[in-house]
Design an enzyme around this catalytic site. Structure first.
Site, PDB file in Angstrom:
ATOM      1  N   HIS A 167       0.795  -1.234   0.000  1.00  0.00           N
ATOM      2  CA  HIS A 167       0.000   0.000   0.000  1.00  0.00           C
ATOM      3  C   HIS A 167       0.825   1.282   0.000  1.00  0.00           C
ATOM      4  O   HIS A 167       0.654   2.164   0.840  1.00  0.00           O
ATOM      5  CB  HIS A 167      -0.963   0.012   1.193  1.00  0.00           C
ATOM      6  CG  HIS A 167      -2.277  -0.643   0.908  1.00  0.00           C
ATOM      7  ND1 HIS A 167      -2.955  -0.504  -0.282  1.00  0.00           N
ATOM      8  CD2 HIS A 167      -3.048  -1.454   1.682  1.00  0.00           C
ATOM      9  CE1 HIS A 167      -4.085  -1.197  -0.244  1.00  0.00           C
ATOM     10  NE2 HIS A 167      -4.158  -1.789   0.922  1.00  0.00           N
ATOM     11  N   ASN A 225      -7.746  -5.916  -5.356  1.00  0.00           N
ATOM     12  CA  ASN A 225      -8.901  -5.053  -5.620  1.00  0.00           C
ATOM     13  C   ASN A 225      -8.497  -3.586  -5.772  1.00  0.00           C
ATOM     14  O   ASN A 225      -9.275  -2.778  -6.287  1.00  0.00           O
ATOM     15  CB  ASN A 225      -9.928  -5.189  -4.489  1.00  0.00           C
ATOM     16  CG  ASN A 225      -9.343  -4.826  -3.132  1.00  0.00           C
ATOM     17  OD1 ASN A 225      -8.254  -5.258  -2.768  1.00  0.00           O
ATOM     18  ND2 ASN A 225     -10.064  -4.030  -2.356  1.00  0.00           N
ATOM     19  N   HIS A 226      -7.285  -3.225  -5.335  1.00  0.00           N
ATOM     20  CA  HIS A 226      -6.838  -1.831  -5.463  1.00  0.00           C
ATOM     21  C   HIS A 226      -6.168  -1.551  -6.799  1.00  0.00           C
ATOM     22  O   HIS A 226      -6.065  -0.377  -7.191  1.00  0.00           O
ATOM     23  CB  HIS A 226      -5.878  -1.478  -4.324  1.00  0.00           C
ATOM     24  CG  HIS A 226      -6.572  -1.248  -3.023  1.00  0.00           C
ATOM     25  ND1 HIS A 226      -7.068  -0.016  -2.646  1.00  0.00           N
ATOM     26  CD2 HIS A 226      -6.888  -2.102  -2.018  1.00  0.00           C
ATOM     27  CE1 HIS A 226      -7.642  -0.100  -1.460  1.00  0.00           C
ATOM     28  NE2 HIS A 226      -7.540  -1.359  -1.057  1.00  0.00           N
ATOM     29  N   HIS A 349      -5.234  -8.746   1.936  1.00  0.00           N
ATOM     30  CA  HIS A 349      -6.531  -8.047   1.891  1.00  0.00           C
ATOM     31  C   HIS A 349      -7.004  -7.459   3.214  1.00  0.00           C
ATOM     32  O   HIS A 349      -7.827  -6.562   3.229  1.00  0.00           O
ATOM     33  CB  HIS A 349      -7.593  -9.000   1.321  1.00  0.00           C
ATOM     34  CG  HIS A 349      -8.864  -8.346   0.883  1.00  0.00           C
ATOM     35  ND1 HIS A 349      -8.899  -7.145   0.190  1.00  0.00           N
ATOM     36  CD2 HIS A 349     -10.156  -8.719   1.025  1.00  0.00           C
ATOM     37  CE1 HIS A 349     -10.148  -6.832  -0.087  1.00  0.00           C
ATOM     38  NE2 HIS A 349     -10.932  -7.755   0.412  1.00  0.00           N
TER      39      HIS A 349
END
Length: 391
Positions: A167, A225-226, A349
């Site tokens: 991230h 999903n990002h 996740h």
């Protein structure tokens, strides 16, 4: 023009430097630009003073006028076996008025040896790395090509280090490589979650993509999903690309994300995925047959692989509190492992306080690889998983 030029030495100089208009009936050098299949992309008329860089600019303008998308900036031009340098002029290439020359567009490769030291520099540890727009653009194109030739379900073996969400925590990614070794020395499988929420998603993704371009077999990158348009627009990556370069760069990344594989099978025993499993998954061939490029849908198999969560304390399939996808109970996870003759489901996740969390009697493991993530109120541990050669 005659009177103005005759009376003004500055205008005379400018007029002398200008190229002829692209009138193919006029005198000049006729340049036919071909793709590698031999099909004509465009025909241009240039002068001896025209540089290769100017030919590219003219070509880009011509294609834009014809409403054709072609990333000329990502291409090299060659004549025969000779690559044409941007600074070269037609005169220096011995092209003369009246000549009819054929040149070819070839894929320009990212300069990995130039870009990696920039990201590893002391200056880049404290502020955004000074990577050029066109180098990042070429990097996206190179990785898109690599991903396109990889299966949607990667099949690999140990030894391998599995990494969860990063991230955008660029400095932590550097420390991870410093501690365990860079991908030219150690094999990795990342479970997705490269962008959003952290301070430096662009540098994080560029570093991973550079190593992917350099060591495609040693660095396996799954999609989360990002890594898609809507999520990356909401949670920070879009804004970072726009601020540092342009929205166009963000679109290039999204196009590359749409080609990424989504699952991996390690030693035929460990099923690796960003989110979880799906009630629609009856056969692993369904993953292999997912078509690309693919946006992430609001429901279905691909959505579940990137979004699903374990239902701790629950059983069967259930609604997901995220408002997307499903949850799966311990019974479902155990049935999945038994059906496909596996030993473990490895996912990311979710933020987990100790960096790792087990579910369904050690059937499912969740990895989180970011220290001091802002979503956690208390300090927590980051973890990776090392898979040995024998699994």
């Amino acid at each position: 023009w005659t009177k103005l030029v005759a009376g003004d030495p500055v205008l005379l100089s400018l007029f002398a430097m200008a190229d002829p208009v692209d009138d193919l009936s006029a005198a000049g050098i006729k340049v036919r630009v071909l793709n590698l299949a031999g099909s004509e992309v465009a025909e241009l008329l240039v002068s001896g003073r025209t540089s290769v860089k100017e030919i590219k600019r003219k070509l880009e303008q011509r294609l834009k006028e014809e409403q054709k998308f072609f990333p000329v900036c990502l291409q090299d031009l060659s004549c025969g076996h000779q690559k044409l340098e941007d600074a070269s002029s037609c005169e220096s290439l011995s092209w003369k008025d009246g000549d009819d020359v054929s040149i070819y567009l070839t894929r320009s490769s990212v300069d990995i040896e130039k870009c990696l030291p920039i990201l590893w520099s002391a200056e880049s540890r404290s502020k955004a790395a000074a990577l050029e727009f066109h180098e990042i653009e070429k990097l996206c194109a190179k990785c898109e090509e690599i991903f396109q030739h990889e299966p949607m379900l990667l099949e690999t073996s140990g030894p391998l280090t599995v990494v969860g969400n990063i991230h955008g925590h660029f400095e932590q990614l550097l420390k991870l490589f410093e501690q365990f070794g860079t991908p030219d020395k150690r094999r990795y499988l990342f479970l997705g979650g490269y962008v959003n929420k952290g301070p430096r998603s662009l540098d994080t993704t560029c570093l991973l993509f550079l190593y992917k371009a350099q060591q495609p077999e040693n660095l396996l990158l799954l999609r989360s999903n990002h890594e898609e348009g809507q999520m990356s627009r909401i949670y920070g990556f879009y804004d970072e690309c726009k601020k540092r370069h342009s929205v166009h760069l963000w679109k290039n990344f999204c196009r590359t994300f749409n080609m990424m594989p989504v699952c991996a099978l390690v030693n035929e025993k460990i099923f690796c995925v960003h989110g979880g499993i799906s009630p629609e998954l009856k056969n692993l061939d369904q993953i292999r047959q997912l078509e690309r490029p693919c946006a992430v849908p609001e429901s279905g198999l691909l959505c579940d692989l990137l979004w699903a969560d374990p239902a701790r304390g629950g059983s069967g399939w259930g609604e997901n509190d995220r408002g997307v996808s499903v949850t799966f109970g311990a019974d479902v996870a155990k049935d999945f492992v038994t059906k496909f003759k596996l030993e473990l489901i490895c996912r990311s996740h979710e933020v987990v306080e100790d960096g790792v969390a087990y579910f369904a009697d050690w059937t499912v493991v969740t990895l989180w690889s970011v220290l001091r993530f802002k979503a956690m109120e208390t300090p927590h541990i980051a973890a990776v998983m090392v898979v040995m050669e024998d699994g």
